[in-house]
Write a protein that holds these residues in place. Structure first.
Motif, mmCIF file in Angstrom:
data_model
loop_
_atom_site.group_PDB
_atom_site.id
_atom_site.type_symbol
_atom_site.label_atom_id
_atom_site.label_comp_id
_atom_site.label_asym_id
_atom_site.label_seq_id
_atom_site.Cartn_x
_atom_site.Cartn_y
_atom_site.Cartn_z
ATOM 1 N N THR A 42 0.828 -1.204 0.000
ATOM 2 C CA THR A 42 0.000 0.000 0.000
ATOM 3 C C THR A 42 0.864 1.257 0.000
ATOM 4 O O THR A 42 0.624 2.194 -0.773
ATOM 5 C CB THR A 42 -0.931 -0.006 1.216
ATOM 6 O OG1 THR A 42 -1.722 -1.195 1.193
ATOM 7 C CG2 THR A 42 -1.844 1.202 1.213
ATOM 8 N N PRO A 47 -1.107 0.005 -6.849
ATOM 9 C CA PRO A 47 -2.056 0.044 -7.960
ATOM 10 C C PRO A 47 -1.605 0.952 -9.106
ATOM 11 O O PRO A 47 -2.115 0.824 -10.227
ATOM 12 C CB PRO A 47 -3.340 0.589 -7.308
ATOM 13 C CG PRO A 47 -3.195 0.283 -5.858
ATOM 14 C CD PRO A 47 -1.731 0.461 -5.586
ATOM 15 N N HIS A 76 -2.858 -8.701 -6.891
ATOM 16 C CA HIS A 76 -3.554 -8.233 -8.093
ATOM 17 C C HIS A 76 -5.018 -8.617 -7.929
ATOM 18 O O HIS A 76 -5.405 -9.313 -6.990
ATOM 19 C CB HIS A 76 -2.985 -8.911 -9.335
ATOM 20 C CG HIS A 76 -2.053 -8.058 -10.147
ATOM 21 N ND1 HIS A 76 -2.408 -6.834 -10.680
ATOM 22 C CD2 HIS A 76 -0.756 -8.270 -10.534
ATOM 23 C CE1 HIS A 76 -1.391 -6.330 -11.352
ATOM 24 N NE2 HIS A 76 -0.362 -7.171 -11.276
ATOM 25 N N ALA A 77 -5.820 -8.188 -8.880
ATOM 26 C CA ALA A 77 -7.248 -8.464 -8.793
ATOM 27 C C ALA A 77 -7.608 -9.890 -9.179
ATOM 28 O O ALA A 77 -8.681 -10.382 -8.818
ATOM 29 C CB ALA A 77 -8.019 -7.481 -9.681
ATOM 30 N N TYR A 104 -12.051 -5.250 -4.307
ATOM 31 C CA TYR A 104 -13.000 -4.570 -5.191
ATOM 32 C C TYR A 104 -14.293 -5.369 -5.336
ATOM 33 O O TYR A 104 -15.303 -4.996 -4.755
ATOM 34 C CB TYR A 104 -12.400 -4.224 -6.554
ATOM 35 C CG TYR A 104 -13.305 -3.296 -7.335
ATOM 36 C CD1 TYR A 104 -13.474 -1.979 -6.927
ATOM 37 C CD2 TYR A 104 -14.033 -3.748 -8.428
ATOM 38 C CE1 TYR A 104 -14.333 -1.125 -7.605
ATOM 39 C CE2 TYR A 104 -14.894 -2.914 -9.113
ATOM 40 C CZ TYR A 104 -15.046 -1.598 -8.697
ATOM 41 O OH TYR A 104 -15.904 -0.768 -9.359
#
Length: 285
Positions: A42, A47, A76-77, A104
């Motif tokens: 973070t 991102p 990652h997503a 998300y």
């Protein structure tokens, strides 16, 4: 001895480029004071980094500090993206990975466990640290679910941030023998140690490495008076620079003279606060 893992910001110039010279200088400044580094978490504005940039900052950290001291955040997503980055990272000789829980879009228990399993099965040689930060991911990973994740072969520990860090004793009960427990609440190292934690993953230690190292040393030596005094300094520094990446970068800019711009649209630092941060840097070098 309590461990200090520095969560290193990535310095950018005002045009958005990675400032390699500043980044490498920051890593060198940590060499004698931190037990390891968390890269592209973070605090590292992950991102906003593409995979080639993330791999480059991993590679540079490993070259300067040794791959065994680097924890590379490969979050990652999707598992597809995680594994692609993890494969390239492992090829650089780095075998300690942090993985942020799914974010998300909401998931369920099977989705969370499967997300971590994909990485541990693809890289059975790696030591994987679960990264739990409910305020950033938008979902909770309760202790009962973390217990399932930590049973996966290859899970080395967990890093708790935000609201999860405040529940550290509950999460501690979910860990197995030999698994490490880190808190992202870097202003509470004595409490973390008292609760059985391994140490802190600290962004603020990137700007004030000597102070954090002094606290860890005092705790290890049982010097309660010294630990209490240094803890007061640490608490002040965390309150001053810890609430945002932009404040932390203001401290690093004061320390090194570099730009330390942010790539993400983060809050600006007022001139009076920037001056106060610079004063703290001058005091705690």
């Amino acid at each position: 001895m309590p461990q200090i893992i520095s969560a290193v910001p990535v310095p950018f110039t005002r045009d958005g480029s990675v400032d390699v010279a500043e980044y490498e200088a920051a890593l060198r400044s940590l060499s004698d004071h931190a037990d390891g580094v968390l890269i592209a978490g973070t605090t590292g504005e992950f991102p906003a980094l593409d995979d080639s940039e993330r791999l480059d900052v991993f590679r540079r950290a490993a070259a300067l500090l040794g791959p065994e001291r680097v924890i590379a955040h490969v979050g990652h997503a999707s598992s597809r993206q995680v594994l692609r980055l993890a494969d390239a990272t492992a090829a650089e000789g780095i075998s300690r990975f942090a993985l942020l829980s799914p974010y998300y879009l909401p998931s369920d228990a099977d989705g969370v466990v499967g997300f971590f399993r994909a990485l541990t099965e693809a890289h059975p040689e790696a030591a994987v640290y679960a990264y739990v930060f409910p305020e950033r991911t938008g979902m909770e990973v309760p202790p009962v679910l973390l217990r399932e994740v930590m049973r996966l072969p290859g899970m080395a520990g967990v890093k708790l941030s935000g609201g999860a860090a405040a529940r550290l004793p509950e999460y501690a009960a979910a860990l197995g023998d030999g698994q490490e427990l880190f808190s992202g609440d870097d202003g509470r190292l004595p409490w973390v140690v008292d609760q059985g934690g391994t140490g802190v993953v600290s962004g603020v230690s990137s700007a004030f490495p000597q102070t954090f190292a002094a606290l860890a040393r005092a705790l290890a030596e049982g010097d309660t008076g010294r630990a209490r005094a240094v803890q007061e300094d640490v608490a002040r520094l965390v309150e001053l620079t810890g609430p945002s990446v932009s404040r932390l970068k203001a401290a690093l800019a004061a320390r090194t003279g570099g730009e330390w711009a942010c790539r993400m649209p983060l809050p600006s630092v007022a001139d009076d606060l920037r001056a106060e941060i610079a004063g703290a840097v001058a005091q705690f070098r």
